[in-house]
Design a protein around this motif. Structure first.
Motif, PDB file in Angstrom:
ATOM      1  N   TYR A 107      -3.897  33.768  54.145  1.00  0.00           N
ATOM      2  CA  TYR A 107      -2.795  33.421  53.247  1.00  0.00           C
ATOM      3  C   TYR A 107      -1.707  32.659  54.003  1.00  0.00           C
ATOM      4  O   TYR A 107      -1.223  31.627  53.532  1.00  0.00           O
ATOM      5  CB  TYR A 107      -2.200  34.677  52.598  1.00  0.00           C
ATOM      6  CG  TYR A 107      -0.898  34.398  51.905  1.00  0.00           C
ATOM      7  CD1 TYR A 107      -0.877  33.763  50.673  1.00  0.00           C
ATOM      8  CD2 TYR A 107       0.318  34.735  52.496  1.00  0.00           C
ATOM      9  CE1 TYR A 107       0.328  33.475  50.035  1.00  0.00           C
ATOM     10  CE2 TYR A 107       1.517  34.458  51.861  1.00  0.00           C
ATOM     11  CZ  TYR A 107       1.515  33.830  50.634  1.00  0.00           C
ATOM     12  OH  TYR A 107       2.704  33.540  50.024  1.00  0.00           O
ATOM     13  N   TRP A 108      -1.323  33.149  55.170  1.00  0.00           N
ATOM     14  CA  TRP A 108      -0.238  32.494  55.907  1.00  0.00           C
ATOM     15  C   TRP A 108      -0.670  31.131  56.443  1.00  0.00           C
ATOM     16  O   TRP A 108       0.142  30.206  56.520  1.00  0.00           O
ATOM     17  CB  TRP A 108       0.285  33.397  57.022  1.00  0.00           C
ATOM     18  CG  TRP A 108       1.153  34.471  56.449  1.00  0.00           C
ATOM     19  CD1 TRP A 108       0.876  35.803  56.378  1.00  0.00           C
ATOM     20  CD2 TRP A 108       2.419  34.294  55.806  1.00  0.00           C
ATOM     21  NE1 TRP A 108       1.899  36.463  55.739  1.00  0.00           N
ATOM     22  CE2 TRP A 108       2.862  35.565  55.372  1.00  0.00           C
ATOM     23  CE3 TRP A 108       3.225  33.189  55.548  1.00  0.00           C
ATOM     24  CZ2 TRP A 108       4.059  35.751  54.705  1.00  0.00           C
ATOM     25  CZ3 TRP A 108       4.425  33.387  54.883  1.00  0.00           C
ATOM     26  CH2 TRP A 108       4.828  34.642  54.476  1.00  0.00           C
TER      27      TRP A 108
ATOM     28  N   TYR B  71      -0.302  34.509  46.516  1.00  0.00           N
ATOM     29  CA  TYR B  71      -0.241  35.871  47.042  1.00  0.00           C
ATOM     30  C   TYR B  71      -0.467  36.894  45.936  1.00  0.00           C
ATOM     31  O   TYR B  71      -1.050  37.947  46.178  1.00  0.00           O
ATOM     32  CB  TYR B  71       1.088  36.144  47.762  1.00  0.00           C
ATOM     33  CG  TYR B  71       0.994  37.369  48.626  1.00  0.00           C
ATOM     34  CD1 TYR B  71       0.260  37.339  49.802  1.00  0.00           C
ATOM     35  CD2 TYR B  71       1.602  38.556  48.266  1.00  0.00           C
ATOM     36  CE1 TYR B  71       0.143  38.457  50.604  1.00  0.00           C
ATOM     37  CE2 TYR B  71       1.483  39.684  49.056  1.00  0.00           C
ATOM     38  CZ  TYR B  71       0.756  39.620  50.226  1.00  0.00           C
ATOM     39  OH  TYR B  71       0.631  40.743  50.999  1.00  0.00           O
TER      40      TYR B  71
ATOM     41  N   VAL C 267       3.081  23.968  52.817  1.00  0.00           N
ATOM     42  CA  VAL C 267       4.427  23.490  53.128  1.00  0.00           C
ATOM     43  C   VAL C 267       4.349  22.208  53.959  1.00  0.00           C
ATOM     44  O   VAL C 267       5.068  21.239  53.708  1.00  0.00           O
ATOM     45  CB  VAL C 267       5.254  24.576  53.849  1.00  0.00           C
ATOM     46  CG1 VAL C 267       6.576  24.019  54.364  1.00  0.00           C
ATOM     47  CG2 VAL C 267       5.501  25.751  52.914  1.00  0.00           C
TER      48      VAL C 267
ATOM     49  N   ILE D 165       2.995  29.128  46.086  1.00  0.00           N
ATOM     50  CA  ILE D 165       2.729  29.967  47.257  1.00  0.00           C
ATOM     51  C   ILE D 165       2.746  31.443  46.884  1.00  0.00           C
ATOM     52  O   ILE D 165       1.853  32.208  47.269  1.00  0.00           O
ATOM     53  CB  ILE D 165       3.747  29.649  48.380  1.00  0.00           C
ATOM     54  CG1 ILE D 165       3.419  28.290  49.004  1.00  0.00           C
ATOM     55  CG2 ILE D 165       3.775  30.746  49.436  1.00  0.00           C
ATOM     56  CD1 ILE D 165       4.483  27.765  49.932  1.00  0.00           C
TER      57      ILE D 165
ATOM     58  N   THR E  73      -0.403  28.954  53.424  1.00  0.00           N
ATOM     59  CA  THR E  73       1.012  28.708  53.134  1.00  0.00           C
ATOM     60  C   THR E  73       1.572  27.643  54.063  1.00  0.00           C
ATOM     61  O   THR E  73       2.267  26.723  53.617  1.00  0.00           O
ATOM     62  CB  THR E  73       1.811  30.015  53.282  1.00  0.00           C
ATOM     63  OG1 THR E  73       1.336  30.944  52.316  1.00  0.00           O
ATOM     64  CG2 THR E  73       3.289  29.783  53.071  1.00  0.00           C
TER      65      THR E  73
ATOM     66  N   MET F  38       9.967  30.767  45.322  1.00  0.00           N
ATOM     67  CA  MET F  38       9.282  32.047  45.519  1.00  0.00           C
ATOM     68  C   MET F  38      10.109  33.190  44.944  1.00  0.00           C
ATOM     69  O   MET F  38       9.583  34.061  44.249  1.00  0.00           O
ATOM     70  CB  MET F  38       9.022  32.279  47.013  1.00  0.00           C
ATOM     71  CG  MET F  38       8.013  31.344  47.618  1.00  0.00           C
ATOM     72  SD  MET F  38       7.898  31.481  49.409  1.00  0.00           S
ATOM     73  CE  MET F  38       7.042  33.024  49.563  1.00  0.00           C
TER      74      MET F  38
ATOM     75  N   ARG G 272       6.371  24.327  44.681  1.00  0.00           N
ATOM     76  CA  ARG G 272       5.489  24.740  45.785  1.00  0.00           C
ATOM     77  C   ARG G 272       5.751  26.191  46.149  1.00  0.00           C
ATOM     78  O   ARG G 272       4.830  26.938  46.453  1.00  0.00           O
ATOM     79  CB  ARG G 272       5.719  23.821  46.988  1.00  0.00           C
ATOM     80  CG  ARG G 272       4.745  23.979  48.128  1.00  0.00           C
ATOM     81  CD  ARG G 272       3.295  23.726  47.745  1.00  0.00           C
ATOM     82  NE  ARG G 272       3.048  22.457  47.139  1.00  0.00           N
ATOM     83  CZ  ARG G 272       2.463  21.416  47.720  1.00  0.00           C
ATOM     84  NH1 ARG G 272       2.054  21.502  48.954  1.00  0.00           N
ATOM     85  NH2 ARG G 272       2.289  20.292  47.054  1.00  0.00           N
ATOM     86  N   GLY G 273       7.006  26.616  46.091  1.00  0.00           N
ATOM     87  CA  GLY G 273       7.337  28.021  46.328  1.00  0.00           C
ATOM     88  C   GLY G 273       6.702  28.927  45.291  1.00  0.00           C
ATOM     89  O   GLY G 273       6.173  29.992  45.614  1.00  0.00           O
TER      90      GLY G 273
END
Length: 148
Positions: free
Chosen positions: A50-51, A26, A58, A22, A54, A82, A18-19
């Protein structure tokens, strides 16, 4: 190994992935910004969306895989995923994909810029015409109202 430990390892691996996802999202925004120039407001709007995305990604991971319980190691795994993606392929992918798309977009955007330029000029001229026409009609209306 017990089934519970395997389940926790699976959850950790999903959090790592998932990281990566994410940060890959971006990178899509980064490529888009390198290919098409952006103003400050567009960058701010993209970052806001985007945030939000995100946070939802999560939250969805924690809700589906861990019954909504926030665990520090899960957040660590997202951050580690990430970091791993950023340190390995992120910069290379962004640079090469943007390098390929920039000239393609340049060729494709030339006719569009021409068409939008002509459309803008047409709308400007028709706007002036309608503004003058509206102004004359408003003057006539005022004259009629004041003459009675």
């Amino acid at each position: 190994m017990s089934g519970a430990i395997l389940e926790e390892l699976r959850f950790f691996a999903l959090a790592l992935l998932r990281g990566v996802l994410i940060l890959a999202l971006y990178d899509v925004i980064r490529v888009f910004r390198r290919v098409i120039s952006h103003g400050v407001w567009a960058v701010a709007a993209e970052d806001l969306f985007y945030w939000i995305a995100t946070a939802l990604l999560v939250f969805e991971l924690l809700y589906r895989e861990n019954d909504g319980a926030v665990r520090g190691y899960a957040l660590f795994a997202v951050a580690a995923g990430m970091l791993f993606y950023h340190q390995t392929v992120s910069g290379w992918l962004v640079e090469h994909i943007a390098g390929v798309l920039r000239p393609v977009f340049g060729v494709l955007s030339a006719p569009l810029r021409f068409l939008f330029g002509k459309l803008r000029k047409f709308l400007k001229l028709t706007g002036r015409f309608h503004k003058k026409k509206l102004k004359n009609q408003l003057k006539e209306c005022i004259v009629i109202l004041l003459s009675k």
